[in-house]
Design a protein around this motif. Structure first.
Motif, PDB file in Angstrom:
ATOM      1  N   GLY A  11      10.535 -16.015  25.118  1.00 49.88           N
ATOM      2  CA  GLY A  11       9.848 -15.355  24.007  1.00 49.88           C
ATOM      3  C   GLY A  11      10.805 -14.877  22.937  1.00 49.88           C
ATOM      4  O   GLY A  11      10.575 -15.072  21.733  1.00 49.88           O
ATOM      5  N   ILE A  12      11.902 -14.226  23.363  1.00 53.89           N
ATOM      6  CA  ILE A  12      12.910 -13.754  22.411  1.00 53.89           C
ATOM      7  C   ILE A  12      13.541 -14.922  21.679  1.00 53.89           C
ATOM      8  O   ILE A  12      13.741 -14.891  20.463  1.00 53.89           O
ATOM      9  N   ARG A  13      13.846 -16.001  22.412  1.00 55.33           N
ATOM     10  CA  ARG A  13      14.475 -17.168  21.786  1.00 55.33           C
ATOM     11  C   ARG A  13      13.578 -17.760  20.703  1.00 55.33           C
ATOM     12  O   ARG A  13      14.041 -18.128  19.619  1.00 55.33           O
ATOM     13  N   GLN A  14      12.288 -17.851  20.994  1.00 51.70           N
ATOM     14  CA  GLN A  14      11.349 -18.428  20.022  1.00 51.70           C
ATOM     15  C   GLN A  14      11.252 -17.549  18.782  1.00 51.70           C
ATOM     16  O   GLN A  14      11.201 -18.048  17.648  1.00 51.70           O
ATOM     17  N   GLN A  15      11.214 -16.224  18.973  1.00 59.00           N
ATOM     18  CA  GLN A  15      11.138 -15.319  17.824  1.00 59.00           C
ATOM     19  C   GLN A  15      12.365 -15.452  16.936  1.00 59.00           C
ATOM     20  O   GLN A  15      12.255 -15.576  15.702  1.00 59.00           O
ATOM     21  N   VAL A  16      13.544 -15.424  17.567  1.00 59.81           N
ATOM     22  CA  VAL A  16      14.782 -15.506  16.783  1.00 59.81           C
ATOM     23  C   VAL A  16      14.871 -16.849  16.070  1.00 59.81           C
ATOM     24  O   VAL A  16      15.198 -16.919  14.876  1.00 59.81           O
ATOM     25  N   THR A  17      14.569 -17.926  16.770  1.00 51.93           N
ATOM     26  CA  THR A  17      14.634 -19.260  16.165  1.00 51.93           C
ATOM     27  C   THR A  17      13.687 -19.365  14.980  1.00 51.93           C
ATOM     28  O   THR A  17      14.043 -19.904  13.914  1.00 51.93           O
ATOM     29  N   SER A  18      12.465 -18.842  15.142  1.00 52.89           N
ATOM     30  CA  SER A  18      11.482 -18.901  14.060  1.00 52.89           C
ATOM     31  C   SER A  18      11.932 -18.089  12.853  1.00 52.89           C
ATOM     32  O   SER A  18      11.811 -18.537  11.705  1.00 52.89           O
ATOM     33  N   LEU A  19      12.488 -16.879  13.089  1.00 51.40           N
ATOM     34  CA  LEU A  19      12.936 -16.037  11.977  1.00 51.40           C
ATOM     35  C   LEU A  19      14.093 -16.689  11.217  1.00 51.40           C
ATOM     36  O   LEU A  19      14.116 -16.675   9.984  1.00 51.40           O
ATOM     37  N   VAL A  20      15.032 -17.258  11.942  1.00 52.75           N
ATOM     38  CA  VAL A  20      16.183 -17.892  11.281  1.00 52.75           C
ATOM     39  C   VAL A  20      15.746 -19.124  10.507  1.00 52.75           C
ATOM     40  O   VAL A  20      16.174 -19.340   9.359  1.00 52.75           O
ATOM     41  N   TRP A  47      19.950 -22.937  21.577  1.00 54.24           N
ATOM     42  CA  TRP A  47      18.543 -22.625  21.864  1.00 54.24           C
ATOM     43  C   TRP A  47      17.613 -23.665  21.251  1.00 54.24           C
ATOM     44  O   TRP A  47      16.597 -24.011  21.836  1.00 54.24           O
ATOM     45  N   GLN A  48      17.942 -24.129  20.034  1.00 59.44           N
ATOM     46  CA  GLN A  48      17.104 -25.138  19.396  1.00 59.44           C
ATOM     47  C   GLN A  48      17.149 -26.462  20.157  1.00 59.44           C
ATOM     48  O   GLN A  48      16.145 -27.179  20.247  1.00 59.44           O
ATOM     49  N   LYS A  49      18.299 -26.766  20.725  1.00 62.86           N
ATOM     50  CA  LYS A  49      18.452 -28.023  21.461  1.00 62.86           C
ATOM     51  C   LYS A  49      17.804 -27.944  22.846  1.00 62.86           C
ATOM     52  O   LYS A  49      17.223 -28.924  23.334  1.00 62.86           O
ATOM     53  N   HIS A  50      17.870 -26.762  23.478  1.00 58.32           N
ATOM     54  CA  HIS A  50      17.277 -26.562  24.803  1.00 58.32           C
ATOM     55  C   HIS A  50      16.383 -25.330  24.747  1.00 58.32           C
ATOM     56  O   HIS A  50      16.791 -24.217  25.109  1.00 58.32           O
ATOM     57  N   PRO A  51      15.148 -25.460  24.253  1.00 61.68           N
ATOM     58  CA  PRO A  51      14.276 -24.290  24.036  1.00 61.68           C
ATOM     59  C   PRO A  51      13.655 -23.711  25.304  1.00 61.68           C
ATOM     60  O   PRO A  51      12.835 -22.811  25.221  1.00 61.68           O
ATOM     61  N   THR A  52      14.009 -24.207  26.474  1.00 60.96           N
ATOM     62  CA  THR A  52      13.422 -23.701  27.707  1.00 60.96           C
ATOM     63  C   THR A  52      14.076 -22.388  28.119  1.00 60.96           C
ATOM     64  O   THR A  52      14.970 -21.876  27.445  1.00 60.96           O
ATOM     65  N   GLU A  53      13.644 -21.841  29.255  1.00 62.57           N
ATOM     66  CA  GLU A  53      14.200 -20.602  29.777  1.00 62.57           C
ATOM     67  C   GLU A  53      15.681 -20.764  30.114  1.00 62.57           C
ATOM     68  O   GLU A  53      16.165 -21.883  30.324  1.00 62.57           O
ATOM     69  N   ASP A  54      16.384 -19.651  30.178  1.00 57.54           N
ATOM     70  CA  ASP A  54      17.786 -19.654  30.578  1.00 57.54           C
ATOM     71  C   ASP A  54      17.897 -20.216  31.993  1.00 57.54           C
ATOM     72  O   ASP A  54      17.244 -19.740  32.927  1.00 57.54           O
ATOM     73  N   SER A  55      18.710 -21.259  32.148  1.00 53.19           N
ATOM     74  CA  SER A  55      18.824 -21.928  33.445  1.00 53.19           C
ATOM     75  C   SER A  55      19.737 -21.185  34.411  1.00 53.19           C
ATOM     76  O   SER A  55      19.790 -21.525  35.592  1.00 53.19           O
ATOM     77  N   ARG A  56      20.457 -20.181  33.915  1.00 53.47           N
ATOM     78  CA  ARG A  56      21.341 -19.436  34.808  1.00 53.47           C
ATOM     79  C   ARG A  56      20.516 -18.552  35.747  1.00 53.47           C
ATOM     80  O   ARG A  56      19.587 -17.880  35.331  1.00 53.47           O
ATOM     81  N   ARG A  57      20.864 -18.538  37.017  1.00 58.82           N
ATOM     82  CA  ARG A  57      20.115 -17.768  38.009  1.00 58.82           C
ATOM     83  C   ARG A  57      20.962 -16.703  38.688  1.00 58.82           C
ATOM     84  O   ARG A  57      20.481 -15.978  39.544  1.00 58.82           O
ATOM     85  N   GLY A  58      22.246 -16.625  38.352  1.00 63.14           N
ATOM     86  CA  GLY A  58      23.090 -15.608  38.957  1.00 63.14           C
ATOM     87  C   GLY A  58      23.574 -16.004  40.339  1.00 63.14           C
ATOM     88  O   GLY A  58      23.259 -17.071  40.858  1.00 63.14           O
TER      89      GLY A  58
END
Length: 359
Positions: A11-20, A47-58
């Motif tokens: 959600g945050i990624r989409q908002q930032v990408t849209s605003l920019v 983020w634009q190239k890979h718009p999915t969730e963060d793949s890092r799981r810790g």
């Protein structure tokens, strides 16, 4: 947006990408738009190239050196003993170490106490609390939001002596609407000046906001009573945060670094008053202010800046027509700032998921 390594949901990624993307379409540079939002251009491109969730799981396994449940129980038992229960984690760790006992680091102790809900404030005094940023106020026309403050003016005849300048500034036009010099700082003086300028300018006090810092004259009983009786909305800076009253502080810097300002101070009160009167006259009627498109505060206050800026645009258009090769881009717009904001709010982004769960 956070520092290096911080995770952001979709959600945050989409908002930032849209605003920019919207800012870039309107003519902004990618790097500048990203800087405003607190994210690097490389991160946005990823983020634009890979718009999915963060793949890092810790990490998938627990650290082998972490505290066991038995060790945590022993730590809690120790720090709750009478000899340590009134000490801070840092003091408890130091005292135990002096007695030859090592339990854990201060940070680990704080985490253990937080897990057990044992990190509450337990002193009789009130805990320290942060001060929230002052509310944002927006001025769309003159005499809606005033900023005021007091500054000292050195005396050249009395060592350690000062005169005090009281100034009220309209943030929309940057016009000084009230200025007086006195020998002391008193709430009564400020209240009388405010009452006087409200009558002189026929202000609609119910729609007026007056902002100041937290000094004694600003919060004096007489000043507060005057604003309440006039229906004025009072606004105050956070303690020791001069940026919250930036309009007045900027004016004082301009005043004290003016070429005609006497470095050695003023010989008498009348001399200080005469100099301030000349400065106010120059500042309001001659000074071309950079924050209001290089027009004088008085021209902006009375609306004459609209015609002035239109004439400048026409002048630039004629100059471009005469020699278009000298203009590689669009001509200067000479835009009029229609809105001025006191203490603008920061841009805070929240993901739809977070907002929905909060509701």
């Amino acid at each position: 947006m956070g520092g290096k390594g911080r995770r952001h949901d979709q959600g945050i990624r989409q908002q930032v990408t849209s605003l920019v993307e919207d800012a870039v379409v309107r003519g902004a540079r990618l790097e500048a738009a990203c800087q405003v939002l607190g994210v690097s251009a490389r991160t946005l491109q990823r983020w634009q190239k890979h718009p999915t969730e963060d793949s890092r799981r810790g990490p998938k396994t627990a650290p082998p050196h972490q505290l066991t449940q038995l060790e945590k129980d022993e730590i809690v038992r120790l720090v709750n003993q009478p000899a340590y229960r009134n000490l801070s984690p840092e003091q408890a760790v130091a005292k135990l170490a002096g007695e030859g006992i090592y339990i854990c680091s201060e940070r680990s102790l704080r985490r253990v106490l937080a897990e057990r809900q044992l990190d509450r404030y337990r002193q009789r005094s009130k805990p320290a609390k942060g001060h929230n940023k002052p509310r944002q106020y927006v001025a769309h026309e003159p005499l809606r939001v005033l900023s005021w403050d007091i500054t000292y003016m050195r005396s050249s005849t009395v060592r350690g002596g000062f005169f005090y300048l009281y100034v009220f500034l309209d943030i929309w036009s940057r016009r000084i609407v009230g200025a007086e010099v006195h020998e002391s700082q008193q709430a009564d003086i400020a209240a009388n000046l405010l009452d006087k300028l409200c009558a002189e300018h026929e202000l609609e006090t119910e729609k007026l906001v007056v902002h100041s810092d937290n000094g004694a004259p600003m919060k004096g009983a007489t000043m507060l009573a005057t604003m309440q009786s006039l229906g004025i909305t009072a606004s105050f800076s956070r303690p020791n945060v001069s940026d919250d009253n930036a309009f007045a502080e900027s004016l004082f810097r301009h005043l004290k670094y003016a070429p005609s300002y006497p470095r050695q101070g003023f010989a008498a009160l009348d001399d200080a008053r005469a100099w301030v009167a000349r400065f106010v006259e120059w500042y309001n009627h001659e000074h071309l202010h950079a924050a209001i498109a290089l027009v004088t505060p008085d021209d902006r206050h009375h609306g004459r800046d609209i015609a002035i800026l239109e004439k400048r645009r026409d002048t630039y258009a004629l100059a471009k027509d005469r020699n278009p090769r000298r203009w590689t881009g669009a001509q200067r717009a000479w835009r009029r700032p229609n809105v001025v904001t006191l203490n603008p709010d920061r841009l805070i982004l929240s993901s739809p998921k977070t907002a929905a769960s909060a509701a």
